[in-house]
Design a protein around this motif. Structure first.
Motif, short mmCIF file in Angstrom:
data_model
loop_
_atom_site.label_atom_id
_atom_site.label_comp_id
_atom_site.label_asym_id
_atom_site.label_seq_id
_atom_site.Cartn_x
_atom_site.Cartn_y
_atom_site.Cartn_z
N GLN A 97 0.83 -1.21 0.00
CA GLN A 97 0.00 0.00 0.00
C GLN A 97 0.86 1.26 0.00
N ILE A 98 1.97 1.21 0.78
CA ILE A 98 2.87 2.36 0.81
C ILE A 98 3.51 2.57 -0.56
N SER A 99 3.94 1.48 -1.17
CA SER A 99 4.57 1.59 -2.49
C SER A 99 3.58 2.10 -3.52
N LYS A 100 2.34 1.70 -3.41
CA LYS A 100 1.32 2.18 -4.35
C LYS A 100 1.09 3.68 -4.16
N ASN A 101 1.05 4.12 -2.90
CA ASN A 101 0.87 5.56 -2.64
C ASN A 101 2.05 6.35 -3.18
N ASN A 102 3.27 5.84 -2.97
CA ASN A 102 4.46 6.53 -3.49
C ASN A 102 4.42 6.58 -5.02
N ASP A 111 1.77 6.57 -6.87
CA ASP A 111 0.75 7.54 -7.26
C ASP A 111 1.27 8.96 -7.12
N GLN A 112 2.01 9.25 -6.03
CA GLN A 112 2.58 10.59 -5.83
C GLN A 112 3.59 10.91 -6.92
N ASN A 113 4.40 9.92 -7.27
CA ASN A 113 5.40 10.14 -8.32
C ASN A 113 4.73 10.40 -9.66
N THR A 114 3.64 9.66 -9.92
CA THR A 114 2.91 9.87 -11.17
C THR A 114 2.31 11.27 -11.23
N ILE A 115 1.76 11.72 -10.11
CA ILE A 115 1.18 13.07 -10.06
C ILE A 115 2.26 14.12 -10.31
N THR A 116 3.44 13.91 -9.69
CA THR A 116 4.54 14.86 -9.89
C THR A 116 4.96 14.90 -11.36
N LYS A 163 8.36 5.53 -18.90
CA LYS A 163 9.19 4.60 -18.16
C LYS A 163 8.77 4.47 -16.70
N ASP A 164 8.43 5.61 -16.12
CA ASP A 164 7.96 5.57 -14.73
C ASP A 164 6.66 4.77 -14.62
N SER A 165 5.81 4.95 -15.61
CA SER A 165 4.53 4.22 -15.60
C SER A 165 4.76 2.71 -15.69
#
Length: 418
Positions: A128-133, A135-140, A199-201
């Motif tokens: 769950q933490i990795s998924k939140n991170n 998601d935050q990285n994707t938003i950035t 690549k991030d995706s």
């Protein structure tokens, strides 16, 4: 005057000598005449068994013993070791599928389950933490993409304006080249940002997939651990009768140890022991019969176990047609196992004579029943009551079938009635 004395032709000595020779010859002749040169013994008819040779239906069969067993037996083994904490039923109980039989306890197994549950919870939290991170990285990255798009649009607008002004000679080439370079930079910047975003995706998806797979594996392991703990409660796998239950409160049971068995009450079979001598002649489909409560029943071989132990092998037989009423598990049946089809044959009743003769000869009575003579015979197959006669005897002949223990060297027997 002298008188001539006649010499006697037959002296007393000569006469006695001749008489002795004649007596000896008579004795030898009489002995040969009365014995025909054969050894002879007087036998009391009450001490022997005399049987008549007959012709009738013959079938080779052997007597065997069989034990009645359920058609299907399921063994109950300890899937996991533990201490017997509780018994819900007793031996002989009629069980339903899923009904508990007894409960074991195993603290090590229960502790392992607790640790496994903790590990699964930790993995779920980390996922769950990795998924939140992610998601935050994707938003950035998306914010950066928006800024790049805006900068590219602005650079394109300035370039278009400067291009017109430059055509009109309103601005110099230096200012025009500057706006053109800025547009090219923003284009390269957008391409780079789009590539990084892709690549991030992909990386995020791979990371989430791996964590999801790891979580699923741990969930499966957790389910297996829960099943192992659940197996500490031994349950009936099918409907049936519980037998041979071997478990007492406080007793320790090792993994794989036999706890009892469940007999499925859908029919019976008979487990039969057969001498290894008949292994090559016993096969699936052979039939046997036995008497129960004054009635005859038929069994047929369904399975042959070729493993030999203590000179014997086993076969499973099932009832053909009607099953005897009142038959019970563990009951012993005396069965006649047929090794051949029925046929007409000359029958010799069984007796003790076979032990001394091996079936090669027998004493046969004369028509008057006063003498018995030794005759050679040839026997074929046998049944529990009779031998099949191949040669040497005919129907109507009478023979001695009792033991020949005292007659093996005799050629003739003189039968005397008491």
């Amino acid at each position: 005057m002298d008188r001539v004395i006649e010499k006697k032709k037959w002296s007393t000595k000569k006469i006695l000598t001749i008489a002795g020779v004649v007596a000896l010859a008579a004795l030898i002749f009489g002995s040969y005449y009365f014995t025909s040169g054969k050894s002879r013994l007087n036998v009391d008819t009450e001490r022997i068994s005399i049987q008549e040779i007959k012709k009738g239906i013959f079938q080779e069969n052997i007597p065997v013993n069989g034990i009645v067993l359920p058609m299907t037996t399921i063994y109950l083994d300890a899937t996991e070791g533990g201490r017997v904490e509780e018994k819900y039923v007793e031996d002989g109980a009629i069980m339903k599928k899923g009904q508990p039989i007894l409960r074991l306890s195993n603290t090590d197994l229960e502790l392992s389950l607790s640790n496994q549950e903790t590990q699964v919870f930790n993995v779920l939290t980390q996922m769950q933490i990795s998924k939140n991170n992610a998601d935050q990285n994707t938003i950035t990255r998306l914010n950066q993409m928006a800024e790049v798009d805006n900068a590219l649009k602005e650079a394109d607008r300035v370039y278009q304006v400067n291009n017109k002004l430059y055509q009109q000679k309103a601005i110099g080439s230096q200012e025009f080249r500057s706006s053109q370079n800025l547009l090219d930079y923003q284009k390269r910047r957008k391409d780079l940002t789009v590539d990084i975003l892709k690549k991030d995706s992909v990386s995020n998806r791979q990371q989430l997939t791996q964590m999801q797979q790891s979580y699923e594996r741990m969930q499966n392991a957790l389910q297996l651990m829960r099943k192992k703990v659940g197996d500490l409660v031994v349950r009936a796998p099918v409907d049936g009768q519980l037998t041979s239950l071997d478990a007492e409160i406080g007793q320790s049971k090792n993994k794989g140890e036999r706890l009892g068995q469940l007999d499925v009450m859908d029919g019976y079979k008979v487990r039969v022991d057969v001498d290894e001598h008949y292994l090559s002649r016993v096969f699936v489909g052979l039939k046997g019969s036995f008497e129960f409560a004054g009635k005859s029943y038929v069994l047929v071989i369904k399975k042959v176990y070729i493993q030999i132990a203590n000179g014997r092998f086993q076969v499973d037989m099932e009832f053909e047609g009607e099953v005897p009423k009142g038959i019970r598990r563990g009951q012993t049946l005396q069965i006649r196992l047929a090794l051949s089809d029925e046929k007409q044959a000359i029958l010799l009743p069984k007796g003790g004579f076979f032990q001394q003769t091996g079936g090669n000869w027998i004493f046969k009575l004369n028509e008057a029943g006063t003498m018995a003579y030794r005759v050679d015979i040839q026997l074929g197959m046998m049944s529990p009551d009779n031998y099949e006669v191949l040669s040497g005897l005919e129907p109507g002949d009478k023979v001695i079938t009792s033991s020949y223990e005292n007659y093996t060297t005799m050629q003739e027997l003189v039968l005397k009635k008491p």
